[in-house]
Design a protein around this motif. Structure first.
Motif, PDB file in Angstrom:
ATOM      1  N   LYS A   1      31.697 -29.079 -34.736  1.00  0.00           N
ATOM      2  CA  LYS A   1      31.473 -27.867 -33.960  1.00  0.00           C
ATOM      3  C   LYS A   1      30.870 -26.778 -34.848  1.00  0.00           C
ATOM      4  O   LYS A   1      31.355 -26.493 -35.933  1.00  0.00           O
ATOM      5  CB  LYS A   1      32.809 -27.374 -33.389  1.00  0.00           C
ATOM      6  N   ASN A   2      29.795 -26.173 -34.373  1.00  0.00           N
ATOM      7  CA  ASN A   2      29.109 -25.134 -35.141  1.00  0.00           C
ATOM      8  C   ASN A   2      29.907 -23.839 -35.169  1.00  0.00           C
ATOM      9  O   ASN A   2      30.618 -23.491 -34.229  1.00  0.00           O
ATOM     10  CB  ASN A   2      27.720 -24.872 -34.545  1.00  0.00           C
ATOM     11  N   ASN A   3      29.746 -23.112 -36.268  1.00  0.00           N
ATOM     12  CA  ASN A   3      30.311 -21.762 -36.420  1.00  0.00           C
ATOM     13  C   ASN A   3      31.810 -21.722 -36.123  1.00  0.00           C
ATOM     14  O   ASN A   3      32.302 -20.799 -35.481  1.00  0.00           O
ATOM     15  CB  ASN A   3      29.577 -20.773 -35.508  1.00  0.00           C
ATOM     16  N   ALA A   4      32.534 -22.717 -36.618  1.00  0.00           N
ATOM     17  CA  ALA A   4      33.961 -22.809 -36.317  1.00  0.00           C
ATOM     18  C   ALA A   4      34.847 -22.514 -37.518  1.00  0.00           C
ATOM     19  O   ALA A   4      36.054 -22.337 -37.360  1.00  0.00           O
ATOM     20  CB  ALA A   4      34.294 -24.200 -35.772  1.00  0.00           C
ATOM     21  N   PHE A   5      34.270 -22.430 -38.724  1.00  0.00           N
ATOM     22  CA  PHE A   5      35.064 -22.277 -39.935  1.00  0.00           C
ATOM     23  C   PHE A   5      34.795 -20.917 -40.583  1.00  0.00           C
ATOM     24  O   PHE A   5      33.654 -20.463 -40.642  1.00  0.00           O
ATOM     25  CB  PHE A   5      34.741 -23.393 -40.930  1.00  0.00           C
ATOM     26  N   SER A   6      35.854 -20.291 -41.075  1.00  0.00           N
ATOM     27  CA  SER A   6      35.691 -19.002 -41.762  1.00  0.00           C
ATOM     28  C   SER A   6      35.880 -19.124 -43.266  1.00  0.00           C
ATOM     29  O   SER A   6      35.787 -18.126 -43.990  1.00  0.00           O
ATOM     30  CB  SER A   6      36.677 -17.971 -41.200  1.00  0.00           C
ATOM     31  N   PHE A   7      36.123 -20.339 -43.764  1.00  0.00           N
ATOM     32  CA  PHE A   7      36.275 -20.569 -45.202  1.00  0.00           C
ATOM     33  C   PHE A   7      35.778 -21.979 -45.489  1.00  0.00           C
ATOM     34  O   PHE A   7      36.242 -22.944 -44.876  1.00  0.00           O
ATOM     35  CB  PHE A   7      37.742 -20.425 -45.605  1.00  0.00           C
ATOM     36  N   ILE A   8      34.827 -22.096 -46.403  1.00  0.00           N
ATOM     37  CA  ILE A   8      34.326 -23.413 -46.818  1.00  0.00           C
ATOM     38  C   ILE A   8      34.382 -23.503 -48.331  1.00  0.00           C
ATOM     39  O   ILE A   8      33.885 -22.625 -49.038  1.00  0.00           O
ATOM     40  CB  ILE A   8      32.895 -23.664 -46.315  1.00  0.00           C
ATOM     41  N   PHE A   9      35.027 -24.555 -48.807  1.00  0.00           N
ATOM     42  CA  PHE A   9      35.087 -24.824 -50.242  1.00  0.00           C
ATOM     43  C   PHE A   9      34.294 -26.080 -50.519  1.00  0.00           C
ATOM     44  O   PHE A   9      34.458 -27.089 -49.829  1.00  0.00           O
ATOM     45  CB  PHE A   9      36.533 -25.016 -50.691  1.00  0.00           C
ATOM     46  N   GLY A  10      33.439 -26.034 -51.519  1.00  0.00           N
ATOM     47  CA  GLY A  10      32.622 -27.209 -51.796  1.00  0.00           C
ATOM     48  C   GLY A  10      32.297 -27.391 -53.251  1.00  0.00           C
ATOM     49  O   GLY A  10      31.995 -26.434 -53.973  1.00  0.00           O
ATOM     50  N   ASN A  11      32.390 -28.635 -53.683  1.00  0.00           N
ATOM     51  CA  ASN A  11      31.881 -29.066 -54.983  1.00  0.00           C
ATOM     52  C   ASN A  11      30.847 -30.134 -54.664  1.00  0.00           C
ATOM     53  O   ASN A  11      31.136 -31.324 -54.724  1.00  0.00           O
ATOM     54  CB  ASN A  11      33.030 -29.619 -55.832  1.00  0.00           C
ATOM     55  N   PRO A  12      29.639 -29.712 -54.261  1.00  0.00           N
ATOM     56  CA  PRO A  12      28.664 -30.640 -53.666  1.00  0.00           C
ATOM     57  C   PRO A  12      28.049 -31.575 -54.687  1.00  0.00           C
ATOM     58  O   PRO A  12      28.242 -31.414 -55.895  1.00  0.00           O
ATOM     59  CB  PRO A  12      27.608 -29.701 -53.084  1.00  0.00           C
TER      60      PRO A  12
END
Length: 378
Positions: free
Chosen positions: A107-118
């Motif tokens: 689902k688009n635009n559903a998260f307010s925090f994203i953590f990534g080690n891409p």
């Protein structure tokens, strides 16, 4: 103690990340330090996405999940064995076993925090001579699709990749960079990783002088501060507010590929697992076929039968003979409402007539020929 993300396929990490027996590690010491940066809303949910979650240790540490039940963590992990174990973690809402770059539907635009080690790739480690960085694909995907406006991005990336022109241009065009820290001591000396904290903004144009100024600000890594051990009792850095996001809004979080065994776990039916495997193994997709393969129906089809067949997908895809009349066809079934006015009988002055609404099924077949000709049959 380390958080693990294993390598397999295009979203596996290379070179710049630590590789130990097929696993890649994010040191949890830095993640536990960084958690002091964030102020999560009291009594409200915050949905967190981790596109390469591994065993979930890193994202749980930086969000302080063990002490905050309102943090809802959703992850994607390429290695199926790791994903299945992470899925069982009571502190993880859900974990998909898929390639984040092209194997998920979220689902688009559903998260307010994203953590990534891409993932980080060498120029020589690309397909068909393409030079698109996977970490740039990660950034575009989470920004354009999944992160809410004003959402927080926490990004671990090698310092050299952070300073690339395209990365800086994208960051200026979509984010307000709040902090940049480098990992501490020997950890930075080995892998030169930096931790970026940014807030998503409205899309804007990144001007040439802005890109140059941004680059100059971080061009000397000796001037980039190390991530502090703790933020408690210091006034140097104010806490970063994280805005709420509701898990009820995440109405779609799935893999593009159908996983029969996972579906079986959610079915409330008394069926033998082996029988279910056989049934699920019969794919519902239509392969290429020739018109002669179909044969003739035992009786002429009526409108209702056509409607049923079209909605079931019969006749979709390629048809005809290669080199002769091969074409692509797609049927569409829809319900049409038609209104008809019927005048009154005139016996009563107040009788102005009625409107009768009827519904009918309409079936159309669109045919695309090899020369581009499109024909619609009704």
């Amino acid at each position: 103690m380390y958080g693990v993300s294993t390598q397999n396929g295009s979203f596996g990490r290379t070179n710049a990340n630590t590789k130990v027996m097929g696993a890649y590690y994010t040191r949890l010491e830095e993640m536990h330090s960084a958690k002091g940066l964030f102020k999560f809303p009291e009594g409200k949910e915050v949905c967190v996405l981790e596109p390469s979650i591994g065993d979930g240790s890193a994202v749980k540490a930086i969000t302080d999940r063990a002490n905050n039940e309102n943090v809802k963590i959703f992850g994607v992990e390429l290695n199926d064995n790791v994903a299945q174990q992470t899925k069982k973690d009571p502190l993880i809402e859900d974990c998909l076993s898929a390639d984040f770059t092209n194997g998920v539907v979220i689902k688009n635009n559903a998260f307010s925090f994203i953590f990534g080690n891409p993932p980080y790739m060498d120029d020589d480690d690309t397909d068909d001579g393409k030079r698109d960085r996977l970490e740039r694909t990660f950034l575009e995907r989470v920004t354009g699709s999944y992160l809410k406006k004003d959402g927080i991005l926490v990004w671990v990336i090698p310092y050299s990749r952070f300073l690339e022109y395209a990365t800086i241009k994208y960051m200026i065009g979509h984010y307000e960079t709040l902090h940049v820290w480098k990992f501490r001591g020997s950890e930075y000396e080995k892998w030169h990783q930096v931790l970026i904290v940014a807030r998503k903004t409205a899309t804007k144009i990144a001007l040439t002088d802005q890109i140059a100024a941004y680059h100059d600000k971080y061009a000397d890594d000796t001037k980039i501060p190390e991530l502090p051990l703790t933020f408690e009792g210091t006034e140097l850095y104010q806490s970063i507010e994280v805005y709420p996001s509701e898990s009820s809004e995440i109405t779609l979080f799935a893999t593009k590929e159908f996983h029969p065994l996972e579906a079986y776990q959610f079915l409330s039916i008394k069926a033998d697992l082996d029988d279910y495997k056989k049934l699920a193994g019969k794919r519902a997709t239509q392969k290429e076929y020739a018109s002669s393969d179909l044969g003739k129906p035992p009786i002429p089809l009526k409108k209702d039968s056509e409607y049923l067949m079209i909605t079931a997908g019969v006749g979709q895809g390629f048809a005809g003979t290669r080199g002769k009349d091969l074409h692509l066809q797609r049927g569409v079934a829809e319900v049409i409402e038609e209104a008809e006015y019927k005048s009154g009988d005139g016996a009563n002055a107040s009788d102005n007539g009625t409107i009768a609404v009827t519904t009918r099924a309409k079936v159309t077949m669109s045919i695309i020929e090899t020369d581009g000709t499109i024909t619609v049959l009704e």
